[in-house]
Design a protein around this motif. Structure first.
Motif, PDB file in Angstrom:
ATOM      1  N   ASP A   1      47.316 -42.451  25.730  1.00  0.00           N
ATOM      2  CA  ASP A   1      47.406 -41.290  25.816  1.00  0.00           C
ATOM      3  C   ASP A   1      46.076 -40.453  26.704  1.00  0.00           C
ATOM      4  O   ASP A   1      45.736 -39.597  26.243  1.00  0.00           O
ATOM      5  N   LEU A   2      45.671 -41.012  27.597  1.00  0.00           N
ATOM      6  CA  LEU A   2      44.723 -40.570  28.398  1.00  0.00           C
ATOM      7  C   LEU A   2      44.681 -39.223  29.034  1.00  0.00           C
ATOM      8  O   LEU A   2      44.099 -38.487  29.252  1.00  0.00           O
ATOM      9  N   GLY A   3      46.274 -39.093  29.234  1.00  0.00           N
ATOM     10  CA  GLY A   3      46.633 -37.786  29.987  1.00  0.00           C
ATOM     11  C   GLY A   3      45.969 -37.761  31.550  1.00  0.00           C
ATOM     12  O   GLY A   3      45.469 -38.912  32.019  1.00  0.00           O
ATOM     13  N   ILE A   4      46.400 -36.827  32.177  1.00  0.00           N
ATOM     14  CA  ILE A   4      45.964 -36.767  33.583  1.00  0.00           C
ATOM     15  C   ILE A   4      44.454 -36.742  33.600  1.00  0.00           C
ATOM     16  O   ILE A   4      43.766 -37.264  34.590  1.00  0.00           O
ATOM     17  N   THR A   5      43.605 -35.872  32.911  1.00  0.00           N
ATOM     18  CA  THR A   5      42.053 -35.788  32.897  1.00  0.00           C
ATOM     19  C   THR A   5      41.491 -37.188  32.681  1.00  0.00           C
ATOM     20  O   THR A   5      40.665 -37.845  33.415  1.00  0.00           O
ATOM     21  N   GLY A   6      41.928 -37.802  31.320  1.00  0.00           N
ATOM     22  CA  GLY A   6      41.243 -39.089  31.146  1.00  0.00           C
ATOM     23  C   GLY A   6      41.669 -40.107  32.036  1.00  0.00           C
ATOM     24  O   GLY A   6      40.774 -40.919  32.251  1.00  0.00           O
ATOM     25  N   SER A   7      42.766 -40.193  32.555  1.00  0.00           N
ATOM     26  CA  SER A   7      43.131 -41.253  33.521  1.00  0.00           C
ATOM     27  C   SER A   7      42.187 -41.241  34.925  1.00  0.00           C
ATOM     28  O   SER A   7      41.920 -42.131  35.281  1.00  0.00           O
TER      29      SER A   7
ATOM     30  N   CYS B   1      50.731 -43.564  29.629  1.00  0.00           N
ATOM     31  CA  CYS B   1      52.162 -42.779  28.963  1.00  0.00           C
ATOM     32  C   CYS B   1      51.657 -41.397  28.913  1.00  0.00           C
ATOM     33  O   CYS B   1      52.683 -40.646  28.921  1.00  0.00           O
ATOM     34  N   GLY B   2      50.753 -40.980  28.755  1.00  0.00           N
ATOM     35  CA  GLY B   2      50.643 -39.746  28.362  1.00  0.00           C
ATOM     36  C   GLY B   2      50.750 -38.651  29.604  1.00  0.00           C
ATOM     37  O   GLY B   2      51.360 -37.637  29.542  1.00  0.00           O
ATOM     38  N   ALA B   3      50.543 -39.394  30.883  1.00  0.00           N
ATOM     39  CA  ALA B   3      50.892 -38.554  31.961  1.00  0.00           C
ATOM     40  C   ALA B   3      52.243 -38.670  32.268  1.00  0.00           C
ATOM     41  O   ALA B   3      52.781 -37.879  33.267  1.00  0.00           O
ATOM     42  N   MET B   4      53.052 -39.766  31.940  1.00  0.00           N
ATOM     43  CA  MET B   4      54.312 -40.220  32.393  1.00  0.00           C
ATOM     44  C   MET B   4      55.211 -39.304  31.625  1.00  0.00           C
ATOM     45  O   MET B   4      56.360 -38.809  32.323  1.00  0.00           O
ATOM     46  N   ILE B   5      55.030 -39.111  30.140  1.00  0.00           N
ATOM     47  CA  ILE B   5      56.283 -38.660  29.258  1.00  0.00           C
ATOM     48  C   ILE B   5      56.531 -37.257  29.757  1.00  0.00           C
ATOM     49  O   ILE B   5      57.871 -36.771  29.745  1.00  0.00           O
ATOM     50  N   PHE B   6      55.807 -36.343  30.182  1.00  0.00           N
ATOM     51  CA  PHE B   6      56.214 -34.883  30.388  1.00  0.00           C
ATOM     52  C   PHE B   6      56.067 -34.675  31.933  1.00  0.00           C
ATOM     53  O   PHE B   6      55.144 -35.333  32.585  1.00  0.00           O
ATOM     54  N   ASP B   7      56.678 -33.554  32.296  1.00  0.00           N
ATOM     55  CA  ASP B   7      56.374 -32.876  33.783  1.00  0.00           C
ATOM     56  C   ASP B   7      55.322 -32.017  33.191  1.00  0.00           C
ATOM     57  O   ASP B   7      55.528 -31.049  33.092  1.00  0.00           O
ATOM     58  N   ALA B   8      54.270 -31.934  33.777  1.00  0.00           N
ATOM     59  CA  ALA B   8      52.926 -31.195  33.378  1.00  0.00           C
ATOM     60  C   ALA B   8      53.219 -29.675  33.722  1.00  0.00           C
ATOM     61  O   ALA B   8      52.939 -28.906  32.803  1.00  0.00           O
TER      62      ALA B   8
ATOM     63  N   ALA C   1      47.367 -31.184  30.294  1.00  0.00           N
ATOM     64  CA  ALA C   1      46.748 -32.707  30.840  1.00  0.00           C
ATOM     65  C   ALA C   1      47.724 -33.934  30.349  1.00  0.00           C
ATOM     66  O   ALA C   1      47.726 -34.981  30.511  1.00  0.00           O
ATOM     67  N   GLY C   2      49.094 -33.463  29.761  1.00  0.00           N
ATOM     68  CA  GLY C   2      49.997 -34.630  29.431  1.00  0.00           C
ATOM     69  C   GLY C   2      50.259 -34.703  28.018  1.00  0.00           C
ATOM     70  O   GLY C   2      49.850 -33.611  27.091  1.00  0.00           O
ATOM     71  N   GLY C   3      50.797 -35.882  27.818  1.00  0.00           N
ATOM     72  CA  GLY C   3      51.086 -36.162  26.244  1.00  0.00           C
ATOM     73  C   GLY C   3      49.959 -37.035  25.526  1.00  0.00           C
ATOM     74  O   GLY C   3      49.318 -37.555  25.963  1.00  0.00           O
TER      75      GLY C   3
ATOM     76  N   CYS D   1      50.468 -40.907  18.241  1.00  0.00           N
ATOM     77  CA  CYS D   1      50.866 -42.406  18.136  1.00  0.00           C
ATOM     78  C   CYS D   1      52.242 -42.549  18.879  1.00  0.00           C
ATOM     79  O   CYS D   1      52.455 -43.714  19.470  1.00  0.00           O
ATOM     80  N   GLY D   2      53.065 -41.722  18.988  1.00  0.00           N
ATOM     81  CA  GLY D   2      54.507 -41.830  19.228  1.00  0.00           C
ATOM     82  C   GLY D   2      54.504 -41.880  20.751  1.00  0.00           C
ATOM     83  O   GLY D   2      55.577 -42.194  21.248  1.00  0.00           O
ATOM     84  N   CYS D   3      53.589 -41.248  21.354  1.00  0.00           N
ATOM     85  CA  CYS D   3      53.661 -41.318  22.999  1.00  0.00           C
ATOM     86  C   CYS D   3      53.537 -42.637  23.540  1.00  0.00           C
ATOM     87  O   CYS D   3      54.488 -42.940  24.268  1.00  0.00           O
ATOM     88  N   SER D   4      52.384 -43.403  23.503  1.00  0.00           N
ATOM     89  CA  SER D   4      52.512 -44.735  24.203  1.00  0.00           C
ATOM     90  C   SER D   4      53.512 -45.515  23.486  1.00  0.00           C
ATOM     91  O   SER D   4      54.026 -46.406  24.178  1.00  0.00           O
TER      92      SER D   4
END
Length: 337
Positions: A235-241, A262-269, A276-278, A281-284
């Protein structure tokens, strides 16, 4: 028995199989770019329960029950279940799975827990301690908001680096003899703390841990990023990635064309206003179980690294002025050989 390569890094001897997986998510996740890949989308955030905490427990039970059913086995044929979540004392797991009466080991790795559960499942089955194991995690937007942040009714503004806790659960059944994607090895993460104390910037706090774990594993097994179809982070999201890619580039490791988060993929930001995304624990867990594992099973992809990341903080620690220690555990998963 697993073979130690170096401290914290191992290869499995028998390459235990992930014979089934299941992903159960909430309504917002179901409306995201990956909605079609999940086993079940639950529009009711309470999942028919009186509280959000009880709902999260039901998400876990539903994910495990679905994975067991898809594996074509009964719960009596399972030797152990590894589970964890974000609620205090991991009650989402304990209360949700108590009725199954399966030997239970509770885990806490924050959002890295799915990779931690896969590591434990691989070690237990490869060593002969268990023939079949389950790894499962969950999170829920409203349980996390209640525990870690201001009440929603407060109306506080979310910063651009903040992430949206996913409502959902992912579960896998790992079998020493079955067919399916195989766990080839793993890397146990080390705690990293770069002094970040902004709870609205978890991606930046977790990126160094992910970079170190990926670097350690690639070095230990003498592999290059190009050897894998994808290098998947939690779950790094967009910023962490973005930070992860930069950190590894500074060490001469180029993952830009292989990396997925996974955090950047699961939502349309933009369309879903998740910044920055999702996270959670349930995200990845749900993205791995719903999206990547079926692609490995079908042969569409052959080999991935799954490096889930977690922030090992608590509200109390933050109130005491502590920084955010983070961790990333990694498993290598290959298509069935």
């Amino acid at each position: 028995m697993p073979e130690k390569i170096e401290t914290g890094v191992f290869k499995t001897t028998h390459q235990p199989s992930i014979i089934s997986s299941a992903a159960i998510v909430g309504g917002k996740e179901g409306k995201g770019p990956l909605g079609q890949y999940f086993d079940k989308v639950v529009e009711d955030s309470h999942f028919g329960q009186k509280t959000w905490e009880k709902a999260e427990s039901k998400f876990q039970l539903e994910a495990v029950s679905t994975a067991i059913r898809k594996a074509g086995i009964t719960k009596e044929q399972l030797d152990v279940i590894f589970s964890g979540d974000l609620i205090n004392q991991c009650i989402g797991s304990a209360y949700g799975l108590r009725e199954l009466e399966i030997p239970f080991m509770g885990l806490y790795g924050a959002c890295s827990t799915m990779a931690e559960g896969l590591l434990m499942s691989a070690v237990y089955t490869d060593s002969g301690v268990a023939e079949r194991a389950v790894a499962v995690t969950s999170s829920h937007f409203s349980t996390a908001e209640r525990q870690f942040r201001y009440p929603l009714s407060y109306g506080g503004q979310r910063t651009p680096t903040s992430q949206w806790t996913c409502t959902g659960s992912g579960a896998v059944v790992v079998d020493i003899n079955g067919k399916g994607p195989r766990i080839a090895g793993g890397c146990i993460g080390k705690i990293a703390d770069m002094g970040i104390n902004d709870i609205n910037n978890m991606g930046a706090a977790m990126a160094p841990a992910a970079a170190e774990t990926i670097r350690r594993y690639l070095s230990a097994v003498e592999a290059n990023p190009s050897d894998f179809d994808y290098i998947v982070t939690g779950d790094l999201g967009i910023t962490g990635s973005e930070l992860l890619i930069e950190l590894l580039e500074n060490q001469g490791i180029m993952i830009n064309d292989r990396h997925r988060d996974c955090g950047a993929m699961i939502f349309d930001a933009e369309k879903q206003d998740t910044h920055a995304g999702g996270s959670g624990c349930g995200c990845s867990a749900s993205v791995l179980c719903g999206y990547f594992l079926p692609k490995l099973k079908s042969g569409e992809i052959k080999r991935i690294l799954f490096a889930a990341t977690g922030a090992l903080m608590s509200p109390m620690a933050c109130q005491q002025g502590e920084t955010i220690p983070s961790i990333s555990h990694l498993v290598e998963i290959r298509g069935d050989i």
